[in-house]
Scaffold this motif. Sequence first.
Motif, mmCIF file in Angstrom:
data_model
loop_
_atom_site.group_PDB
_atom_site.id
_atom_site.type_symbol
_atom_site.label_atom_id
_atom_site.label_comp_id
_atom_site.label_asym_id
_atom_site.label_seq_id
_atom_site.Cartn_x
_atom_site.Cartn_y
_atom_site.Cartn_z
ATOM 1 N N THR A 1 13.865 -3.423 -2.852
ATOM 2 C CA THR A 1 14.315 -3.784 -1.513
ATOM 3 C C THR A 1 14.119 -2.603 -0.567
ATOM 4 O O THR A 1 13.691 -1.528 -0.968
ATOM 5 N N GLY A 2 14.428 -2.827 0.700
ATOM 6 C CA GLY A 2 14.275 -1.784 1.712
ATOM 7 C C GLY A 2 14.393 -2.439 3.071
ATOM 8 O O GLY A 2 14.294 -3.662 3.181
ATOM 9 N N GLY A 3 14.593 -1.646 4.093
ATOM 10 C CA GLY A 3 14.720 -2.203 5.441
ATOM 11 C C GLY A 3 13.397 -2.765 5.939
ATOM 12 O O GLY A 3 12.365 -2.662 5.267
ATOM 13 N N ILE A 4 13.424 -3.333 7.111
ATOM 14 C CA ILE A 4 12.212 -3.906 7.702
ATOM 15 C C ILE A 4 11.145 -2.814 7.852
ATOM 16 O O ILE A 4 11.469 -1.657 8.168
ATOM 17 N N ALA A 5 9.907 -3.173 7.574
ATOM 18 C CA ALA A 5 8.759 -2.260 7.752
ATOM 19 C C ALA A 5 8.873 -0.975 6.943
ATOM 20 O O ALA A 5 8.328 0.051 7.309
ATOM 21 N N SER A 6 9.604 -1.039 5.836
ATOM 22 C CA SER A 6 9.719 0.170 5.007
ATOM 23 C C SER A 6 8.536 0.278 4.048
ATOM 24 O O SER A 6 8.316 1.316 3.436
ATOM 25 N N GLY A 7 7.781 -0.826 3.912
ATOM 26 C CA GLY A 7 6.603 -0.793 3.038
ATOM 27 C C GLY A 7 6.820 -1.505 1.708
ATOM 28 O O GLY A 7 6.149 -1.208 0.725
ATOM 29 N N LYS A 8 7.757 -2.470 1.687
ATOM 30 C CA LYS A 8 8.060 -3.189 0.438
ATOM 31 C C LYS A 8 6.828 -3.885 -0.136
ATOM 32 O O LYS A 8 6.555 -3.785 -1.327
ATOM 33 N N SER A 9 6.087 -4.599 0.736
ATOM 34 C CA SER A 9 4.957 -5.366 0.187
ATOM 35 C C SER A 9 3.849 -4.426 -0.283
ATOM 36 O O SER A 9 3.172 -4.702 -1.275
ATOM 37 N N GLN A 10 3.702 -3.315 0.405
ATOM 38 C CA GLN A 10 2.688 -2.339 -0.023
ATOM 39 C C GLN A 10 3.042 -1.770 -1.403
ATOM 40 O O GLN A 10 2.197 -1.674 -2.291
ATOM 41 N N VAL A 11 4.309 -1.436 -1.573
ATOM 42 C CA VAL A 11 4.745 -0.868 -2.856
ATOM 43 C C VAL A 11 4.622 -1.913 -3.969
ATOM 44 O O VAL A 11 4.139 -1.616 -5.061
ATOM 45 N N SER A 12 5.011 -3.169 -3.676
ATOM 46 C CA SER A 12 4.934 -4.178 -4.738
ATOM 47 C C SER A 12 3.477 -4.444 -5.117
ATOM 48 O O SER A 12 3.155 -4.692 -6.274
ATOM 49 N N GLN A 13 2.597 -4.343 -4.128
ATOM 50 C CA GLN A 13 1.159 -4.494 -4.394
ATOM 51 C C GLN A 13 0.663 -3.395 -5.343
ATOM 52 O O GLN A 13 -0.133 -3.645 -6.246
ATOM 53 N N LEU A 14 1.149 -2.184 -5.118
ATOM 54 C CA LEU A 14 0.735 -1.061 -5.973
ATOM 55 C C LEU A 14 1.240 -1.260 -7.407
ATOM 56 O O LEU A 14 0.538 -0.961 -8.368
ATOM 57 N N GLU B 1 10.482 7.392 -1.291
ATOM 58 C CA GLU B 1 10.438 7.808 0.119
ATOM 59 C C GLU B 1 9.048 7.448 0.641
ATOM 60 O O GLU B 1 8.063 8.056 0.226
ATOM 61 N N ASN B 2 8.994 6.475 1.533
ATOM 62 C CA ASN B 2 7.688 6.087 2.076
ATOM 63 C C ASN B 2 7.535 6.686 3.466
ATOM 64 O O ASN B 2 7.712 6.019 4.480
ATOM 65 N N ASN B 3 7.235 7.974 3.497
ATOM 66 C CA ASN B 3 7.199 8.661 4.790
ATOM 67 C C ASN B 3 5.920 9.467 4.960
ATOM 68 O O ASN B 3 5.819 10.329 5.815
ATOM 69 N N SER B 4 4.937 9.189 4.073
ATOM 70 C CA SER B 4 3.718 9.988 4.140
ATOM 71 C C SER B 4 2.520 9.047 4.065
ATOM 72 O O SER B 4 2.591 7.920 4.519
ATOM 73 N N ASP B 5 1.434 9.499 3.440
ATOM 74 C CA ASP B 5 0.232 8.660 3.420
ATOM 75 C C ASP B 5 0.175 7.799 2.154
ATOM 76 O O ASP B 5 1.012 7.916 1.264
ATOM 77 N N LEU B 6 -0.842 6.958 2.104
ATOM 78 C CA LEU B 6 -0.982 5.998 1.008
ATOM 79 C C LEU B 6 -1.161 6.695 -0.338
ATOM 80 O O LEU B 6 -0.619 6.259 -1.355
ATOM 81 N N ASN B 7 -1.895 7.822 -0.349
ATOM 82 C CA ASN B 7 -2.109 8.510 -1.620
ATOM 83 C C ASN B 7 -0.812 9.021 -2.215
ATOM 84 O O ASN B 7 -0.593 8.944 -3.421
ATOM 85 N N SER B 8 0.054 9.535 -1.356
ATOM 86 C CA SER B 8 1.315 10.050 -1.883
ATOM 87 C C SER B 8 2.174 8.875 -2.360
ATOM 88 O O SER B 8 2.887 8.978 -3.353
ATOM 89 N N LEU B 9 2.076 7.730 -1.669
ATOM 90 C CA LEU B 9 2.815 6.540 -2.084
ATOM 91 C C LEU B 9 2.314 6.072 -3.461
ATOM 92 O O LEU B 9 3.093 5.737 -4.345
ATOM 93 N N ARG C 1 0.990 7.865 -5.781
ATOM 94 C CA ARG C 1 1.483 8.799 -6.815
ATOM 95 C C ARG C 1 2.923 8.485 -7.180
ATOM 96 O O ARG C 1 3.292 8.478 -8.354
ATOM 97 N N LYS C 2 3.737 8.227 -6.158
ATOM 98 C CA LYS C 2 5.163 7.939 -6.413
ATOM 99 C C LYS C 2 5.322 6.667 -7.235
ATOM 100 O O LYS C 2 6.144 6.598 -8.145
ATOM 101 N N VAL C 3 4.518 5.656 -6.891
ATOM 102 C CA VAL C 3 4.586 4.400 -7.641
ATOM 103 C C VAL C 3 4.125 4.615 -9.081
ATOM 104 O O VAL C 3 4.741 4.131 -10.028
ATOM 105 N N ALA C 4 3.046 5.387 -9.250
ATOM 106 C CA ALA C 4 2.531 5.659 -10.599
ATOM 107 C C ALA C 4 3.581 6.377 -11.453
ATOM 108 O O ALA C 4 3.792 6.040 -12.624
ATOM 109 N N ASP C 5 4.267 7.342 -10.850
ATOM 110 C CA ASP C 5 5.314 8.082 -11.581
ATOM 111 C C ASP C 5 6.450 7.154 -11.987
ATOM 112 O O ASP C 5 6.953 7.209 -13.103
ATOM 113 N N LEU C 6 6.855 6.306 -11.049
ATOM 114 C CA LEU C 6 7.971 5.402 -11.316
ATOM 115 C C LEU C 6 7.579 4.354 -12.364
ATOM 116 O O LEU C 6 8.368 4.001 -13.236
#
Length: 200
Positions: free
Chosen positions: A6-19, A172-180, A182-187
């Motif tokens: 979950t997350g607030g509006i425009a936090s990048g939920k669909s992008q993260v779930s896609q990853l 924390e989705n506050n940077s670019d796609l590559n860092s996102l 990496r975070k998803v891969a770690d999790l």
Amino acid sequence: MIVGLTGGIASGKSQVSQLFEEFGIEIVDADIVARQVVEPNQPALAKISEHFGKTILLADGSLNRSKLREIVFAQRHQKEWLNALLHPLIRQEMLRQLEQAKGAYKILVAPLLLENKLNQLVDRVLVIDTPIDIQLSRTMARDGVDKQQAQQIVDAQMSRKLKLQAADDVIENNSDLNSLKRKVADLHQFYLDITKSHDS
């Protein structure tokens, strides 16, 4: 294991779930389920058109969402009636899809995971967290609203602080796609490790 995302509006939920999907993880999305339960030939749609009249349907027999939204927005009791009909059906269908999902773990994506107490269905809560200014600018760009409207949407949601208090994991989705990525891969690895230690 079920992870609630979950997350607030425009936090990048669909992008993260896609990853996560790219790692072969099955996703059940509450928003998609909510649309599925009111598709033509579904019992819920028949009940809705019985209750609101045939004018609530489009020519092709599907639900006229904007008309329904107008009605429930203006009349609180209608909104309550609709929620009482749909929430149990959505919950039931989400559980059915989660049960069928295969894999080491699965993800339930729900913007209102905490508000609708859906966190009771999951083993871990993952919050996608974004600084408010990024949330506002993304919402303005995506939904074509001004800053004040964007702020109202954000304010209407559960506060960031409460969401973070309920979280087991935070991206924390506050940077670019590559860092996102990496975070998803770690999790993803972390979740696999948890499920392995449970299995052994």
